[in-house]
Design a protein around this motif. Sequence first.
Motif, PDB file in Angstrom:
ATOM      1  N   GLU A 290      84.807  47.706  70.334  1.00 52.51           N
ATOM      2  CA  GLU A 290      84.482  48.256  69.025  1.00 52.51           C
ATOM      3  C   GLU A 290      83.010  48.024  68.709  1.00 52.51           C
ATOM      4  N   PRO A 291      82.398  48.965  67.959  1.00 47.91           N
ATOM      5  CA  PRO A 291      80.982  48.824  67.643  1.00 47.91           C
ATOM      6  C   PRO A 291      80.750  47.852  66.489  1.00 47.91           C
ATOM      7  N   VAL A 292      79.675  47.070  66.578  1.00 52.99           N
ATOM      8  CA  VAL A 292      79.256  46.208  65.470  1.00 52.99           C
ATOM      9  C   VAL A 292      77.751  46.387  65.302  1.00 52.99           C
ATOM     10  N   ALA A 293      77.292  46.347  64.062  1.00 55.58           N
ATOM     11  CA  ALA A 293      75.876  46.527  63.770  1.00 55.58           C
ATOM     12  C   ALA A 293      75.100  45.262  64.110  1.00 55.58           C
ATOM     13  N   VAL A 294      73.909  45.432  64.675  1.00 55.76           N
ATOM     14  CA  VAL A 294      73.053  44.286  64.981  1.00 55.76           C
ATOM     15  C   VAL A 294      71.776  44.302  64.153  1.00 55.76           C
ATOM     16  N   SER A 295      71.303  45.494  63.749  1.00 57.77           N
ATOM     17  CA  SER A 295      70.087  45.572  62.933  1.00 57.77           C
ATOM     18  C   SER A 295      70.039  46.898  62.192  1.00 57.77           C
ATOM     19  N   ILE A 296      69.345  46.905  61.060  1.00 55.23           N
ATOM     20  CA  ILE A 296      69.123  48.134  60.307  1.00 55.23           C
ATOM     21  C   ILE A 296      67.668  48.189  59.860  1.00 55.23           C
ATOM     22  N   VAL A 297      67.168  49.401  59.674  1.00 55.15           N
ATOM     23  CA  VAL A 297      65.829  49.622  59.130  1.00 55.15           C
ATOM     24  C   VAL A 297      65.976  50.364  57.809  1.00 55.15           C
ATOM     25  N   ALA A 298      65.498  49.767  56.737  1.00 59.06           N
ATOM     26  CA  ALA A 298      65.527  50.389  55.412  1.00 59.06           C
ATOM     27  C   ALA A 298      64.102  50.769  55.048  1.00 59.06           C
ATOM     28  N   SER A 299      63.776  52.061  55.254  1.00 59.90           N
ATOM     29  CA  SER A 299      62.389  52.484  55.035  1.00 59.90           C
ATOM     30  C   SER A 299      62.258  53.625  54.047  1.00 59.90           C
ATOM     31  N   GLY A 300      63.283  53.824  53.220  1.00 61.14           N
ATOM     32  CA  GLY A 300      63.185  54.836  52.181  1.00 61.14           C
ATOM     33  C   GLY A 300      63.645  56.208  52.593  1.00 61.14           C
ATOM     34  N   GLY A 301      64.213  56.359  53.786  1.00 64.03           N
ATOM     35  CA  GLY A 301      64.682  57.665  54.223  1.00 64.03           C
ATOM     36  C   GLY A 301      65.924  58.127  53.493  1.00 64.03           C
ATOM     37  N   TYR A 302      66.730  57.190  53.031  1.00 62.93           N
ATOM     38  CA  TYR A 302      67.952  57.509  52.295  1.00 62.93           C
ATOM     39  C   TYR A 302      67.873  56.874  50.910  1.00 62.93           C
ATOM     40  N   GLU A 303      68.951  57.013  50.161  1.00 64.32           N
ATOM     41  CA  GLU A 303      68.990  56.511  48.789  1.00 64.32           C
ATOM     42  C   GLU A 303      69.351  55.028  48.779  1.00 64.32           C
ATOM     43  N   ASP A 304      68.444  54.206  49.316  1.00 68.05           N
ATOM     44  CA  ASP A 304      68.676  52.766  49.355  1.00 68.05           C
ATOM     45  C   ASP A 304      68.147  52.120  48.080  1.00 68.05           C
ATOM     46  N   ASN A 305      68.754  51.003  47.716  1.00 62.54           N
ATOM     47  CA  ASN A 305      68.258  50.184  46.612  1.00 62.54           C
ATOM     48  C   ASN A 305      67.700  48.915  47.221  1.00 62.54           C
ATOM     49  N   SER A 306      66.351  48.856  47.318  1.00 64.73           N
ATOM     50  CA  SER A 306      65.725  47.723  48.002  1.00 64.73           C
ATOM     51  C   SER A 306      64.782  46.950  47.089  1.00 64.73           C
ATOM     52  N   GLU A 307      64.981  47.050  45.789  1.00 69.85           N
ATOM     53  CA  GLU A 307      64.097  46.373  44.853  1.00 69.85           C
ATOM     54  C   GLU A 307      64.298  44.866  44.856  1.00 69.85           C
ATOM     55  N   ASP A 308      65.523  44.419  45.061  1.00 70.59           N
ATOM     56  CA  ASP A 308      65.818  42.985  45.064  1.00 70.59           C
ATOM     57  C   ASP A 308      65.364  42.385  46.386  1.00 70.59           C
ATOM     58  N   GLY A 309      64.693  41.238  46.312  1.00 72.40           N
ATOM     59  CA  GLY A 309      64.180  40.616  47.525  1.00 72.40           C
ATOM     60  C   GLY A 309      65.236  40.008  48.413  1.00 72.40           C
ATOM     61  N   ASP A 310      66.408  39.688  47.876  1.00 69.62           N
ATOM     62  CA  ASP A 310      67.456  39.030  48.662  1.00 69.62           C
ATOM     63  C   ASP A 310      68.718  39.868  48.801  1.00 69.62           C
ATOM     64  N   VAL A 311      68.774  41.012  48.145  1.00 70.26           N
ATOM     65  CA  VAL A 311      69.949  41.882  48.210  1.00 70.26           C
ATOM     66  C   VAL A 311      69.485  43.293  48.545  1.00 70.26           C
ATOM     67  N   LEU A 312      70.194  43.944  49.449  1.00 71.14           N
ATOM     68  CA  LEU A 312      69.865  45.313  49.842  1.00 71.14           C
ATOM     69  C   LEU A 312      71.128  46.161  49.781  1.00 71.14           C
ATOM     70  N   VAL A 313      71.081  47.265  49.053  1.00 71.71           N
ATOM     71  CA  VAL A 313      72.163  48.247  49.063  1.00 71.71           C
ATOM     72  C   VAL A 313      71.715  49.375  49.984  1.00 71.71           C
ATOM     73  N   TYR A 314      72.364  49.470  51.119  1.00 68.76           N
ATOM     74  CA  TYR A 314      71.938  50.352  52.195  1.00 68.76           C
ATOM     75  C   TYR A 314      72.858  51.561  52.292  1.00 68.76           C
ATOM     76  N   SER A 315      72.273  52.744  52.410  1.00 67.74           N
ATOM     77  CA  SER A 315      73.053  53.980  52.547  1.00 67.74           C
ATOM     78  C   SER A 315      73.350  54.252  54.013  1.00 67.74           C
ATOM     79  N   GLY A 316      74.534  54.793  54.261  1.00 66.97           N
ATOM     80  CA  GLY A 316      74.923  55.119  55.623  1.00 66.97           C
ATOM     81  C   GLY A 316      74.120  56.278  56.180  1.00 66.97           C
ATOM     82  N   GLN A 317      74.357  56.615  57.438  1.00 70.87           N
ATOM     83  CA  GLN A 317      73.606  57.668  58.111  1.00 70.87           C
ATOM     84  C   GLN A 317      74.446  58.926  58.227  1.00 70.87           C
ATOM     85  N   GLY A 318      73.756  60.027  58.531  1.00 71.37           N
ATOM     86  CA  GLY A 318      74.453  61.294  58.727  1.00 71.37           C
ATOM     87  C   GLY A 318      74.488  62.143  57.473  1.00 71.37           C
ATOM     88  N   GLY A 319      75.210  63.247  57.532  1.00 74.17           N
ATOM     89  CA  GLY A 319      75.328  64.154  56.400  1.00 74.17           C
ATOM     90  C   GLY A 319      74.217  65.180  56.329  1.00 74.17           C
TER      91      GLY A 319
END
Length: 697
Positions: A290-319
């Motif tokens: 089964e697949p497991v995530a090892v790393s993500i890049v949050a660079s503003g390409g999707y509707e991410d919420n990255s304002e908090d320095g210790d919490v990240l709301v990350y949007s999935g890929q595709g669509g």
Amino acid sequence: MEESGGQDSVDKSRVLNMRPLRCLVPIFPSTPSFTSFPHPQAAAPFVCAPPSGPFPSGFVPFYPFSGSSDSQNMQTPPPFGFSGTIPAPVPINSFRTAANGDSGSSRWNFRGGSPSQSEEDGYSDGFHVTDAKDSSRAATKKKKIQKRTRAGSSQDINVASSDLDIDAMVDKILESFNLMDFDTFRRADGDKESVGYIRLIYDVLRRKISQIEDSKESTLGLTRRPNLRAGTILMNKGIRTNIRKRIGVVPGVEVGDIFFFRMEMCLIGLHAPIMAGIDYMGLKVSQYEEPVAVSIVASGGYEDNSEDGDVLVYSGQGGNVYKKGMKITDQKLERGNLALEKSLHRGNEVRVIRGVKDIATLNGKIYVYDGLYKIQESWVEKGKSGCNVFKYKLVRLSGQSEAFTVWKSVQQWKDGSAARVGVILQDLTSGAESIPVSLVNDVDDEKGPACFTYYPNLKYSKPVNSTESSTGCNCHGGCLAGNSNCPCIQRNGGYLPHTVNGVLVSQKALIHECGSSCKCPPNCKNRVSQSGLKVRLEVFKTKDKGWGLRSWDPIRCGAFICEYAGEVIDISRAEELGGENDDDYIFDANRNNQPGEGMLGVSNETPKIPFPLIISANDAGNVARFMNHSCSPNVLWQPVLRENSKECDLHIVFYAIRHIPPMTELTYGYGSVPPDKAQQRKKKCLCGSAKCVGYFY
């Protein structure tokens, strides 16, 4: 599929775990009358055989194997995965994830053209990493084929005119590094030294390719991507580290490290895809994987919420979010999205890389490794397009060094939403520099360094006659990289010493910049060190080394920082100050560089000083006087001679050896002195480097 009872009975989720064959060579029947198929109503079966045979009865090889005069003499190749020469066919490009996460050596395949900057967080099949342990041999064979093609056709549009220049340059650079020490073990599992080594080679190669391509005429519709080309070359040659995929910490990579290109992260094993935002691997669970995530890049390409320095709301890929001309659809629980969901339930750590805007470029980004996070929850919500988007909440693990929070603090200081603690002076330069330099002490009660006059330039008390005649250039619009008639470019060996964005290509014995005898404007590409500070600097009180210098802004490898300003003095005056132990603010350009300090370039050249240059910043100087010594410096000094027909105009300029994150102290090696003066000037070193020798001069 027909024998499984119909398409609907297939468990589609298990398709994700299927691994494609690594090399497919289709073989077709020699005559249309051949009908001995297992199922008469079915299509002809797909047969996989080695390209050199043996072949089943009734089958023959197809072009190019059937047309090769050497095909009859080829030996049967060893099974794939064993060392040996693979014949002409190229493996199908695919990404295979082994059960233990080892993806092996890789090479790049350009199928969809160069990735655009805006697609970096999306998923694309334009680039794939293929498992090929013998990729360097395949690359060599491909290179030979390309050279034969060039010889046979001078109008091959697939081969750039600068390829031969770049091939020779690559060989020269790689020969200058001792790659014999970079063994197979360090490729699979790196360390700090090997990671730094790979990043150094990559950046040297990228800048040299940029320099060569800058000197060529631009071609309409052709996008130059030296970063991708340099990475491709190193991947094909197996020059990379941390190949084995892993969950958690990557050896040799530290929290807070910054990257200006995603290819850098790929080469050191931090994040493998250079376009996709989610990197994952397969883990064996009972008889399934089964697949497991090892790393993500949050660079503003999707509707991410990255304002908090210790919490990240990350949007999935595709669509199809960033696929022009395609209808945006609901995201699916597959690929990276499925890996993130699996990681939520397994509770494994995920590396997070945050992308921030590079203010020095139009569309560039800087990637900050923010450490390890864990996925706390996931849900589905309607995005701005009205379609379903997967959301994942990640929380940073405690006890890690600060990284992204430092960037946020600096931004707040700049926009005035938060005050910098410990500020003594907002601008130490009193307006002498175009960018203010803060004076800060958040360690003790000292109110500042000893009194001195801030002077941003170098002052010659008496002119120094030039030993060489200098007529200067007549480039009224500025020196152009491809202008071979420019005398300033000729003095620099036929190339501008900096790329078009002002990055030093390599450390040299002496750089010739345009000066007072030149007709070019102040913004000429060959006047990099003459326009003052480019980054926001801070003079700060250290814990045990007096005052030091650091930057609020990130500094790119090879970027100009400042020059050493002050008053040029003679040797007798320098010895007088040394006898009075008042030589803390003296720069002696006649000292020898420390071994390895010139690693920015292809070779460690000895600085070529036209005359014994000694600068005193004791009474008057700029920020450079506060730069401390280190046995592992991140800054180097470079002699620069500005064209002047009347006198010798020599300066000392500082450049970054590697990428420097914000709020990191800037240091350079003070060099060594003659043995007869060593004991007199020897001082205890407090740099704290792992390579500290315990003293400096």
